[in-house]
Design an enzyme around this catalytic site. Structure first.
Site, PDB file in Angstrom:
ATOM      1  N   TYR A  97      49.097  48.415 -22.759  1.00 46.72           N
ATOM      2  CA  TYR A  97      49.054  49.683 -23.514  1.00 46.72           C
ATOM      3  C   TYR A  97      50.046  50.709 -22.990  1.00 46.72           C
ATOM      4  O   TYR A  97      50.164  51.783 -23.549  1.00 46.72           O
ATOM      5  CB  TYR A  97      47.639  50.271 -23.539  1.00 46.72           C
ATOM      6  CG  TYR A  97      46.914  50.274 -22.206  1.00 46.72           C
ATOM      7  CD1 TYR A  97      47.272  51.153 -21.199  1.00 46.72           C
ATOM      8  CD2 TYR A  97      45.876  49.386 -21.967  1.00 46.72           C
ATOM      9  CE1 TYR A  97      46.614  51.150 -19.987  1.00 46.72           C
ATOM     10  CE2 TYR A  97      45.199  49.372 -20.753  1.00 46.72           C
ATOM     11  CZ  TYR A  97      45.581  50.257 -19.763  1.00 46.72           C
ATOM     12  OH  TYR A  97      44.929  50.236 -18.559  1.00 46.72           O
ATOM     13  N   LYS A  98      50.765  50.374 -21.903  1.00 49.74           N
ATOM     14  CA  LYS A  98      51.771  51.316 -21.398  1.00 49.74           C
ATOM     15  C   LYS A  98      53.110  50.974 -22.058  1.00 49.74           C
ATOM     16  O   LYS A  98      53.287  51.230 -23.235  1.00 49.74           O
ATOM     17  CB  LYS A  98      51.839  51.257 -19.875  1.00 49.74           C
ATOM     18  CG  LYS A  98      50.516  51.606 -19.180  1.00 49.74           C
ATOM     19  CD  LYS A  98      50.688  51.532 -17.667  1.00 49.74           C
ATOM     20  CE  LYS A  98      49.366  51.610 -16.925  1.00 49.74           C
ATOM     21  NZ  LYS A  98      48.698  52.907 -17.035  1.00 49.74           N
ATOM     22  N   ARG A 115      53.505  63.900 -13.323  1.00 49.76           N
ATOM     23  CA  ARG A 115      54.101  62.569 -13.485  1.00 49.76           C
ATOM     24  C   ARG A 115      54.774  62.508 -14.849  1.00 49.76           C
ATOM     25  O   ARG A 115      54.132  62.730 -15.870  1.00 49.76           O
ATOM     26  CB  ARG A 115      52.976  61.542 -13.378  1.00 49.76           C
ATOM     27  CG  ARG A 115      53.414  60.140 -13.103  1.00 49.76           C
ATOM     28  CD  ARG A 115      52.226  59.228 -12.918  1.00 49.76           C
ATOM     29  NE  ARG A 115      51.423  59.107 -14.135  1.00 49.76           N
ATOM     30  CZ  ARG A 115      50.567  58.110 -14.364  1.00 49.76           C
ATOM     31  NH1 ARG A 115      50.394  57.166 -13.466  1.00 49.76           N
ATOM     32  NH2 ARG A 115      49.867  58.060 -15.474  1.00 49.76           N
ATOM     33  N   PHE A 134      46.188  51.268  -7.304  1.00 45.80           N
ATOM     34  CA  PHE A 134      45.430  51.909  -8.382  1.00 45.80           C
ATOM     35  C   PHE A 134      43.925  51.757  -8.112  1.00 45.80           C
ATOM     36  O   PHE A 134      43.477  50.699  -7.644  1.00 45.80           O
ATOM     37  CB  PHE A 134      45.800  51.272  -9.722  1.00 45.80           C
ATOM     38  CG  PHE A 134      45.246  52.027 -10.892  1.00 45.80           C
ATOM     39  CD1 PHE A 134      45.818  53.213 -11.317  1.00 45.80           C
ATOM     40  CD2 PHE A 134      44.123  51.565 -11.562  1.00 45.80           C
ATOM     41  CE1 PHE A 134      45.289  53.920 -12.380  1.00 45.80           C
ATOM     42  CE2 PHE A 134      43.590  52.264 -12.629  1.00 45.80           C
ATOM     43  CZ  PHE A 134      44.173  53.449 -13.042  1.00 45.80           C
ATOM     44  N   ASP A 183      50.100  43.332  -9.466  1.00 50.53           N
ATOM     45  CA  ASP A 183      49.663  44.115 -10.624  1.00 50.53           C
ATOM     46  C   ASP A 183      50.934  44.685 -11.265  1.00 50.53           C
ATOM     47  O   ASP A 183      51.664  45.465 -10.644  1.00 50.53           O
ATOM     48  CB  ASP A 183      48.726  45.239 -10.157  1.00 50.53           C
ATOM     49  CG  ASP A 183      48.204  46.079 -11.328  1.00 50.53           C
ATOM     50  OD1 ASP A 183      48.906  46.180 -12.351  1.00 50.53           O
ATOM     51  OD2 ASP A 183      47.102  46.646 -11.197  1.00 50.53           O
TER      52      ASP A 183
HETATM   53  C1  LIG Z   1      48.266  49.742 -11.725  1.00 57.27           C
HETATM   54  C2  LIG Z   1      47.113  49.745 -12.682  1.00 57.27           C
HETATM   55  N1  LIG Z   1      46.206  48.752 -12.644  1.00 57.27           N
HETATM   56  C3  LIG Z   1      45.158  48.724 -13.502  1.00 57.27           C
HETATM   57  C4  LIG Z   1      45.002  49.723 -14.453  1.00 57.27           C
HETATM   58  C5  LIG Z   1      43.854  49.790 -15.404  1.00 57.27           C
HETATM   59  O1  LIG Z   1      43.194  48.617 -15.663  1.00 57.27           O
HETATM   60  P1  LIG Z   1      42.353  48.468 -17.021  1.00 57.27           P
HETATM   61  O2  LIG Z   1      43.320  48.225 -18.132  1.00 57.27           O
HETATM   62  O3  LIG Z   1      41.424  47.350 -16.758  1.00 57.27           O
HETATM   63  O4  LIG Z   1      41.635  49.762 -17.251  1.00 57.27           O
HETATM   64  C6  LIG Z   1      45.922  50.770 -14.522  1.00 57.27           C
HETATM   65  C7  LIG Z   1      45.748  51.834 -15.526  1.00 57.27           C
HETATM   66  O5  LIG Z   1      46.450  52.784 -15.639  1.00 57.27           O
HETATM   67  C8  LIG Z   1      46.999  50.781 -13.613  1.00 57.27           C
HETATM   68  O6  LIG Z   1      47.890  51.770 -13.641  1.00 57.27           O
END
Ligand SMILES: Cc1ncc(COP(=O)(O)O)c(C=O)c1O
Length: 393
Positions: free
Chosen positions: A204-205, A353, A102, A179
């Site tokens: 938030y997902k 997606r 990401f 992650d």
């Molecule tokens: C794999 C991944 N890492 C990090 C993030 C985003 O990080 P943050 O919550 O700090 O914006 C996302 C956001 O969609 C993501 O999909």
């Protein structure tokens, strides 16, 4: 409950829906705990980041208590843990990640490498099929401090074998950071069992805690005393309210806290996690596999003749909870699909997606969504829309 005219929601991997219990809990925290309790409520609130971290560990990430903490954003947590991991291994100066990780992950690693004069070793990963183990192994060596990868790839949904890859990284003497943004709440994660060192994730997902809800981090208990994070805030301090002259971090997981925690968001993480815990992560995973394999089946039957190809692993065990379809007009097709009442998502390059929400999406939603998609593809009405990519939603 969803209103009859509500859109079909296939973007749970971007922003999960609002649980009813969360609405009531937030109203209570704001109206009663803040409104009436005022500053007295901090006596309870101050424990929440660790308590809710433990709840995530218990129900979703396979982490024993004392190793998880709700704090900051995923991005900030990544910065904290990567910096700490580098400091703890002075002879090792290389960070490894992959070019399909990401963007925020790649940028944070790039920034840390630039600030410290370290090397960021970027390995190539297939956008549709995920990480190849031999490519990773070839990048490992005695100079590598840390490997940082996504458990589920944000574009393809490819699911990495956490235990196996962690083992390979450990054989090279490096630390492994995962992650979990696209797996937590949809795919069972077994941090302790797989020997992972560090992890971060958002809420938030699939945890359904709402826009900008705080993230979480995981640090394996035996590593905690060795790791010193770079943001020396007062919430990580021993005897915080003694207001002492110098930084002296607590020995446990709270040393990775920074400043005042975001309480309204943290209770939303608690409610979201409790709801998933009640359903059971293994049952949610079973439903997620059934939904996504049904979606792939319908895409093969109905959409392949219209130029769609699968851009996710086909094998259930190698896929997270979303399915990505490639089509040269994916951008316009996604706009047409939203206009037709189905909320999916677009990702570069030319990918649609679709992420069902295991706890709420019905099989008939998948059927209806794919049916609307085949109509859009067949009548080519999307061609009336502007082709320009103005903003990725
Ligand atoms: C794999 C991944 N890492 C990090 C993030 C985003 O990080 P943050 O919550 O700090 O914006 C996302 C956001 O969609 C993501 O999909």
């Amino acid at each position: 409950m969803r209103a009859d005219d509500a859109p079909i929601y296939l973007d749970g991997n971007s922003l999960g829906p609002l649980p009813l219990a969360t609405q009531a809990r937030i109203a209570n925290v704001v109206g009663s705990e803040w409104g009436n309790g005022l500053v007295r409520s901090w006596d309870r609130w101050v424990e929440l980041p660790r308590e809710v971290g433990d709840l995530i560990g218990e129900h979703l990430t396979g982490a024993a208590p004392g190793q998880s903490l709700v704090s900051d954003s995923t991005t900030v947590n990544l910065f904290k843990l990567v910096s700490a991991a580098l400091d703890a291994q002075p002879g090792r100066t290389v960070l490894v990640t992959d070019d399909d990780n990401f963007p925020t992950d790649r940028y944070v690693l790039e920034g840390i490498a630039a600030q410290r004069g370290c090397e960021l070793r970027m390995i190539h990963t297939d956008t549709d099929d995920g990480l190849a183990e031999d490519t990773l192994v070839a990048a490992l060596g005695p100079d590598v401090a840390l490997v940082s990868l996504s458990h589920v790839a944000y574009r393809s949904g490819a699911l990495a074998d956490m235990a196996r890859i962690t083992g390979l990284v450990h054989e090279a003497g490096a630390l492994m950071l995962w992650d979990l943004c696209h797996s937590v709440g949809a795919v069972p994660v077994r941090l302790d069992e797989s020997g992972a060192d560090l992890a971060i994730g958002c809420t938030y997902k699939y945890v359904n805690a709402g826009p900008g809800a705080p993230a979480f981090l995981y640090v394996r208990s035996d590593l905690q005393p060795r790791l010193l994070q770079p943001i020396w805030g007062w919430f990580g301090q021993r005897e915080q309210f003694a207001m002492g002259p110098g930084y002296d971090p607590v020995p446990g997981i709270e040393r990775f806290a920074t400043g005042t925690p975001q309480i309204v968001g943290t209770v939303a993480v608690e409610e979201g996690t409790k709801l998933l815990g009640e359903a059971g992560i293994d049952r949610l995973r079973a439903k997620g596999i059934a939904l996504t394999s049904y979606l792939i089946h319908l895409a093969d039957e109905w959409l392949a003749p219209h130029g769609f190809t699968l851009a996710s692993p086909r094998a259930d065990a190698r896929r997270g909870n979303h399915v990505t379809l490639h089509h040269r007009d994916a951008w316009r097709i996604n706009r047409a699909l939203i206009a037709a009442g189905v909320i999916g998502d677009y990702r570069t390059p030319d990918r649609l997606r679709l992420g069902p929400v295991p706890i709420t999406t019905r099989f008939t939603d998948v059927w209806d969504a794919l049916d609307r998609l085949r109509q859009i593809a067949a009548d080519k009405s999307y061609r009336d829309l502007p082709a320009a990519l103005s903003r990725v939603t």
